[in-house]
Motif scaffolding. Structure first.
Motif, PDB file in Angstrom:
ATOM      1  N   HIS A  91      -2.129 -15.355  -9.886  1.00  0.00           N
ATOM      2  CA  HIS A  91      -3.518 -15.500 -10.306  1.00  0.00           C
ATOM      3  C   HIS A  91      -3.703 -16.711 -11.213  1.00  0.00           C
ATOM      4  O   HIS A  91      -2.894 -16.986 -12.092  1.00  0.00           O
ATOM      5  CB  HIS A  91      -3.924 -14.213 -11.037  1.00  0.00           C
ATOM      6  N   ASN A  92      -4.767 -17.444 -10.980  1.00  0.00           N
ATOM      7  CA  ASN A  92      -5.138 -18.589 -11.806  1.00  0.00           C
ATOM      8  C   ASN A  92      -6.290 -18.165 -12.712  1.00  0.00           C
ATOM      9  O   ASN A  92      -7.376 -17.880 -12.221  1.00  0.00           O
ATOM     10  CB  ASN A  92      -5.582 -19.746 -10.901  1.00  0.00           C
ATOM     11  N   PRO A  93      -6.045 -18.006 -14.050  1.00  0.00           N
ATOM     12  CA  PRO A  93      -4.991 -18.667 -14.811  1.00  0.00           C
ATOM     13  C   PRO A  93      -3.837 -17.783 -15.299  1.00  0.00           C
ATOM     14  O   PRO A  93      -2.920 -18.298 -15.917  1.00  0.00           O
ATOM     15  CB  PRO A  93      -5.765 -19.156 -16.032  1.00  0.00           C
ATOM     16  N   THR A  94      -3.846 -16.470 -15.074  1.00  0.00           N
ATOM     17  CA  THR A  94      -2.904 -15.607 -15.786  1.00  0.00           C
ATOM     18  C   THR A  94      -1.517 -15.577 -15.171  1.00  0.00           C
ATOM     19  O   THR A  94      -0.561 -15.155 -15.821  1.00  0.00           O
ATOM     20  CB  THR A  94      -3.424 -14.159 -15.847  1.00  0.00           C
ATOM     21  N   GLY A  95      -1.371 -15.949 -13.895  1.00  0.00           N
ATOM     22  CA  GLY A  95      -0.073 -15.879 -13.225  1.00  0.00           C
ATOM     23  C   GLY A  95       0.263 -14.515 -12.662  1.00  0.00           C
ATOM     24  O   GLY A  95       1.316 -14.344 -12.037  1.00  0.00           O
ATOM     25  N   ARG A  96      -0.604 -13.533 -12.852  1.00  0.00           N
ATOM     26  CA  ARG A  96      -0.348 -12.160 -12.421  1.00  0.00           C
ATOM     27  C   ARG A  96      -0.348 -12.024 -10.895  1.00  0.00           C
ATOM     28  O   ARG A  96      -1.072 -12.703 -10.198  1.00  0.00           O
ATOM     29  CB  ARG A  96      -1.439 -11.251 -13.027  1.00  0.00           C
ATOM     30  N   SER A  97       0.498 -11.133 -10.366  1.00  0.00           N
ATOM     31  CA  SER A  97       0.462 -10.760  -8.954  1.00  0.00           C
ATOM     32  C   SER A  97       0.224  -9.261  -8.842  1.00  0.00           C
ATOM     33  O   SER A  97       0.746  -8.481  -9.652  1.00  0.00           O
ATOM     34  CB  SER A  97       1.782 -11.114  -8.250  1.00  0.00           C
ATOM     35  N   LEU A  98      -0.557  -8.855  -7.854  1.00  0.00           N
ATOM     36  CA  LEU A  98      -0.754  -7.429  -7.563  1.00  0.00           C
ATOM     37  C   LEU A  98       0.361  -6.938  -6.665  1.00  0.00           C
ATOM     38  O   LEU A  98       0.701  -7.590  -5.672  1.00  0.00           O
ATOM     39  CB  LEU A  98      -2.100  -7.207  -6.870  1.00  0.00           C
ATOM     40  N   ASP A  99       0.937  -5.781  -6.991  1.00  0.00           N
ATOM     41  CA  ASP A  99       1.987  -5.232  -6.144  1.00  0.00           C
ATOM     42  C   ASP A  99       1.378  -4.556  -4.908  1.00  0.00           C
ATOM     43  O   ASP A  99       0.155  -4.468  -4.757  1.00  0.00           O
ATOM     44  CB  ASP A  99       2.887  -4.277  -6.928  1.00  0.00           C
ATOM     45  N   ALA A 100       2.225  -4.103  -4.011  1.00  0.00           N
ATOM     46  CA  ALA A 100       1.755  -3.569  -2.736  1.00  0.00           C
ATOM     47  C   ALA A 100       0.860  -2.347  -2.934  1.00  0.00           C
ATOM     48  O   ALA A 100      -0.164  -2.191  -2.259  1.00  0.00           O
ATOM     49  CB  ALA A 100       2.943  -3.218  -1.840  1.00  0.00           C
ATOM     50  N   SER A 101       1.229  -1.460  -3.856  1.00  0.00           N
ATOM     51  CA  SER A 101       0.428  -0.262  -4.088  1.00  0.00           C
ATOM     52  C   SER A 101      -0.967  -0.615  -4.587  1.00  0.00           C
ATOM     53  O   SER A 101      -1.967  -0.041  -4.141  1.00  0.00           O
ATOM     54  CB  SER A 101       1.138   0.640  -5.108  1.00  0.00           C
ATOM     55  N   ALA A 102      -1.044  -1.578  -5.501  1.00  0.00           N
ATOM     56  CA  ALA A 102      -2.337  -1.997  -6.032  1.00  0.00           C
ATOM     57  C   ALA A 102      -3.199  -2.591  -4.917  1.00  0.00           C
ATOM     58  O   ALA A 102      -4.412  -2.345  -4.848  1.00  0.00           O
ATOM     59  CB  ALA A 102      -2.143  -3.008  -7.152  1.00  0.00           C
ATOM     60  N   ARG A 103      -2.594  -3.374  -4.044  1.00  0.00           N
ATOM     61  CA  ARG A 103      -3.344  -3.977  -2.947  1.00  0.00           C
ATOM     62  C   ARG A 103      -3.950  -2.898  -2.043  1.00  0.00           C
ATOM     63  O   ARG A 103      -5.123  -2.973  -1.648  1.00  0.00           O
ATOM     64  CB  ARG A 103      -2.423  -4.892  -2.131  1.00  0.00           C
TER      65      ARG A 103
END
Length: 476
Positions: free
Chosen positions: A250-262
């Motif tokens: 994510h721009n700007p935080t760098g976070r990624s959502l895991d498979a469960s969250a998606r």
């Protein structure tokens, strides 16, 4: 702009030197330079703003006068005080001076072999010269290459599901016009990429925000569980027609959502009829995440946006939309009044590059790893009190400053030759004064100079900064 809207953008603007009019002028100056107050925007009347901020009219008058002296405001008969940029017509942003380091743009340098590929692509051009050259959907070979790339990443895709655009920003604007009507709600993350929420606003959307956790918050460093619950809740309560998300790096935080969250978010959106727009411009810039995640649409209905701006070069303006065929047809109708297609030669260049995408990503991972590690070492030495997340991909890090001084620091940095986007540039309500977005994708010598400028600026915060006014941070 109403006094209430300006008050929201101002945030905590008062300085420590006791000069209220200078502090107010400095903060409005930054809002104009950062683009948060667009050029040609009429500012509130002096009396109206004074009442809203609890100031005397004399204070606001003095602040406006200083901004006029600096060529940031102009008086228009019947229109009051209108924002402008110094040294350039109101509709043309002043380019950064050559002796500035521009850290507001998070973008890698061009591929070293790009000139060779571009020359080779010219050999492919004669096959297209018999056509008129106006291509609103994309040449067949590029659409097939993009579709094949999605399929290889775990999302079966056919060329008929692809529209080629003039970069990712163009794609987001097209989708905003196609999906959003005036007054419709659209969900965004906060913070988020500024030009995305601007496109939704321009389409008439009322924005609903959901907080995005920093990269290293929450279980396993992703912060995904709470954010997914918040997204599901917001979709159910606000019933937005569209949701703009960045699931990877994510721009700007760098976070990624895991498979469960998606899966949870897309399930909620499908139940509500919300169209999820997934921005994947940095999705494949994985340094060392260690998770095997597919494109978002592999977990449920979503429209995908991508480009080569972050992998190949920002100067190659080619992006794309992956969507079901009915939406592609709708996008074609929306597109025709605005532009007549993506340039053919640039598409031919990108079509050739797709065959080397794995090599491109290997190179970019090496560059990003080196840039990230170098920046982290410099910041740890220069600013031990700052919180610098150890991002595992993408092109930026979202630094915690420990105090609400991001806008003040951005102003001070300009006096030391550094252009950097303040944290509030990534929100819609003046928030994120405790954060600063820094790119991890610059060469070592540029990063060295930028951190040295930041160190000088950080040490000068007790003094009122007076920046050079001939620069504008155009966030990328």
């Amino acid at each position: 702009m109403s006094a209430r809207a300006l008050q929201t953008l101002l945030g905590e603007w008062r300085g420590d030197d006791g000069s209220a009019y200078r502090a107010l002028a400095d903060r409005i100056r930054l809002l104009v330079l950062d683009g948060r107050i667009p050029v040609d925007t009429r500012l509130p009347a002096e009396r109206e703003l004074a009442e809203r901020l609890g100031l005397s009219r004399t204070t606001v008058t003095a602040a406006y006068r200083e901004l006029r002296d600096q060529d940031l405001l102009r008086s228009v008969r019947g229109s009051g005080s209108v924002a402008r940029l110094p040294g350039a017509p109101a509709f043309l942003p002043a380019p950064p001076a050559a002796d500035y380091i521009d850290f507001s743009k998070a973008a890698l340098p061009a591929l070293p072999w790009l000139p060779d590929v571009a020359r080779a692509a010219v050999d492919d051009l004669p096959a297209h010269l018999g056509d008129p050259g106006f291509d609103p959907i994309g040449i067949p070979e590029l659409r097939a290459a993009i579709a094949d790339r999605y399929t290889a990443r775990g999302l079966p895709t056919g060329p008929e599901q692809i529209m080629v655009t003039i970069g990712a920003q163009h794609a987001i604007a097209l989708l905003s016009r196609a999906l959003v009507g005036r007054g419709d709600r659209a969900l965004i993350e906060a913070p988020t990429y500024p030009h995305a929420y601007e496109a939704l606003r321009n389409a008439g959307a009322r924005l609903v925000t959901v907080a995005t956790a920093p990269h290293d918050a929450g279980p396993e460093g992703f912060g995904a569980t709470d954010e997914a619950a918040d997204l599901v809740r917001a979709i159910g309560h606000a019933n937005p027609v569209a949701a703009y998300l960045m699931p990877d790096f994510h721009n700007p935080t760098g976070r990624s959502l895991d498979a469960s969250a998606r899966e949870r978010v897309l399930d909620a959106a499908a139940r509500q009829g919300t169209v999820v727009i997934a921005d994947e411009t940095t999705a494949e810039l994985d340094i060392d995440r260690g998770l095997d995640l597919k494109p978002l649409a592999a977990y449920g209905p979503a429209v995908m946006v991508g480009s080569v701006g972050k992998t190949v070069w920002g100067g190659v303006r080619v992006g794309w939309i992956r969507a079901d065929r009915p939406l592609i047809r709708k996008l074609l109708a929306v597109r025709s009044p605005g532009d007549l297609g993506t340039p053919i030669l640039e598409q031919l260049v990108v079509a050739r590059l797709f065959s080397r995408m794995d090599d491109i990503l290997d190179l970019r991972r090496e560059q990003l790893r080196a840039g990230r590690d170098h920046l982290e070492r410099l910041l740890a030495d220069a600013f031990p009190e700052w919180h610098v997340p150890h991002v595992d991909g993408g092109i930026v890090t979202w630094v915690g400053l420990g105090a609400p001084v991001s806008s003040q620091l951005a102003l001070a940095a300009r006096t030391h030759g550094l252009i950097v986007a303040a944290g509030p540039r990534f929100g819609i309500d003046g928030a994120f004064e405790r954060f600063l977005r820094l790119p991890i994708c610059y060469p070592a010598e540029a990063t060295d100079a930028a951190v040295q400028a930041l160190r000088r600026a950080w040490g000068s915060l007790a003094r009122t900064p007076v920046p050079d006014q001939n620069v504008l941070a155009a966030v990328v």
